[in-house]
Design an enzyme around this catalytic site. Structure first.
Site, short mmCIF file in Angstrom:
data_model
loop_
_atom_site.label_atom_id
_atom_site.label_comp_id
_atom_site.label_asym_id
_atom_site.label_seq_id
_atom_site.Cartn_x
_atom_site.Cartn_y
_atom_site.Cartn_z
N ASN A 1 -75.94 -29.25 103.00
CA ASN A 1 -74.88 -28.33 103.41
C ASN A 1 -75.52 -26.98 103.66
OD1 ASN A 1 -72.28 -29.99 102.74
ND2 ASN A 1 -73.55 -30.17 100.92
N CYS B 1 -65.43 -24.67 101.68
CA CYS B 1 -66.25 -25.63 100.95
C CYS B 1 -66.38 -25.14 99.52
CB CYS B 1 -67.63 -25.76 101.60
SG CYS B 1 -68.76 -26.87 100.71
N GLY B 2 -65.78 -25.88 98.59
CA GLY B 2 -65.77 -25.46 97.19
C GLY B 2 -67.13 -25.47 96.54
N THR B 3 -67.87 -26.58 96.69
CA THR B 3 -69.21 -26.61 96.11
C THR B 3 -70.10 -25.57 96.77
OG1 THR B 3 -69.85 -28.39 97.64
CG2 THR B 3 -69.12 -29.04 95.42
N CYS C 1 -66.95 -33.20 96.23
CA CYS C 1 -66.37 -32.20 97.14
C CYS C 1 -65.48 -31.29 96.30
CB CYS C 1 -65.57 -32.88 98.25
SG CYS C 1 -64.69 -31.71 99.30
N GLY C 2 -65.79 -30.00 96.28
CA GLY C 2 -65.06 -29.06 95.44
C GLY C 2 -63.61 -28.87 95.86
N ASN D 1 -66.67 -38.84 104.32
CA ASN D 1 -66.57 -37.73 105.25
C ASN D 1 -66.03 -38.21 106.60
OD1 ASN D 1 -67.55 -35.59 103.66
ND2 ASN D 1 -69.67 -36.21 104.03
N ASN E 1 -74.41 -31.82 94.93
CA ASN E 1 -74.78 -32.07 96.33
C ASN E 1 -75.61 -30.88 96.82
OD1 ASN E 1 -72.71 -30.21 96.38
ND2 ASN E 1 -71.47 -31.26 97.89
#
Length: 281
Positions: A197, A224-226, A75-76, A66, A164
């Site tokens: 997150n 943010c994908g996830t 990370c999505g 990060n 995550n």
């Protein structure tokens, strides 16, 4: 030392991609990644992603630092960018091409689609307190609309792990949330031993939601994908949305499907190359 790189973005969530196929360890340190991500004195990015050799019967390994130097499990948006980067490295961007990618969150499988879109099999969500992890409930319990005190106010939160941790809160007016000040309060709350997150969500319709995100280790990002996956899971579990849903983020929209058939979450969205360069270390 000079490091070749390609800058990618997925809905404005931007990453520096490095070809690391010849070594099982990242070419640069976390401290170097922080310098590269600096938007004033470096390249500027939310993180640095490395395409490393595969392991455990996978094609590649994904590592990511990060912008603060921490290393997330996955990370999505980043893995969509990685899939397009790999296609460029292999000179094979055939529609339908898939990759088995080893991550700290397990094996993730992205598939190339038309028009620079990538569909990612994100795997099944994890819902127990011990899996998030959080001490907000017992380890064997789910965190569904549980009060969490932040800044003297009780927020109803639902927690989901997509490899995550995510803490999801549904609100009536997304624009009124002071994300820059309250986001870090959630991220560093003592009930999240590995931090978390944070997503704030406004439900527009059963198949359409808007969200803003404070990412662990990166702060406010455009997508943010996830997080989008976690939001759909949290919304469905609390009776707010369908299994197929469009999630609108500041950087654009993701299509999320939590399959009833196999319990896996599928994410579709864009990933685009921005520019190439060489960074001196």
């Amino acid at each position: 030392m000079k490091i070749p790189f390609t800058k990618y973005q997925g809905l404005g969530n931007d990453f520096i991609l490095i070809d690391n196929r010849h070594s099982p360890e990242p070419l640069i340190t976390a401290e170097m990644a922080v310098a590269m991500c600096d938007r004033h004195f470096g390249i500027g990015a939310d993180g640095v992603i490395f395409a490393l050799p595969g392991q455990a019967e996978t094609d590649y390994t994904m590592r990511i630092f990060n912008s603060d130097g921490s290393e997330p499990e996955m990370c999505g948006n980043g893995i969509r960018c990685l899939a397009q980067f790999i296609a460029r490295l292999e000179a094979n961007n055939a529609i339908g091409r898939t990759y088995r990618i080893h991550t700290l969150a397990g094996t993730i499988i992205p598939r190339l689609e038309a028009n620079e879109q990538v569909t990612v099999d994100m795997g099944p969500p994890q819902l127990l307190g011990s899996e998030i992890p959080t001490t907000l409930v017992k380890g064997s319990e789910k965190v569904l609309a549980v009060p969490l005190e932040v800044e003297g106010k009780d927020w109803l939160v639902t927690c989901v792990s997509m490899g995550n941790p995510h803490c999801v809160t549904f609100v009536g007016d997304l624009a009124s949330i002071p994300l820059e000040t309250i986001g870090p309060k959630f991220e560093h709350h003592p009930v999240f031993p590995q931090r978390t997150n944070v997503e704030f969500v406004e439900v527009i319709a059963p198949d359409y939601m808007k969200m803003r995100v404070w990412e662990r280790g990166a702060g406010i990002t455009l997508a943010c994908g996830t997080g989008a996956c976690a939001v759909v899971v949290a919304a469905l579990l609390t009776g707010k949305c369908d299994r197929r849903c469009t999630v609108e983020l500041p950087g654009g929209c993701l299509q999320i499907h939590w399959s009833q058939t196999d319990n896996r979450v599928y994410m579709t969205g864009p990933a685009k190359a921005v520019f190439e360069g060489i960074y001196p270390i």
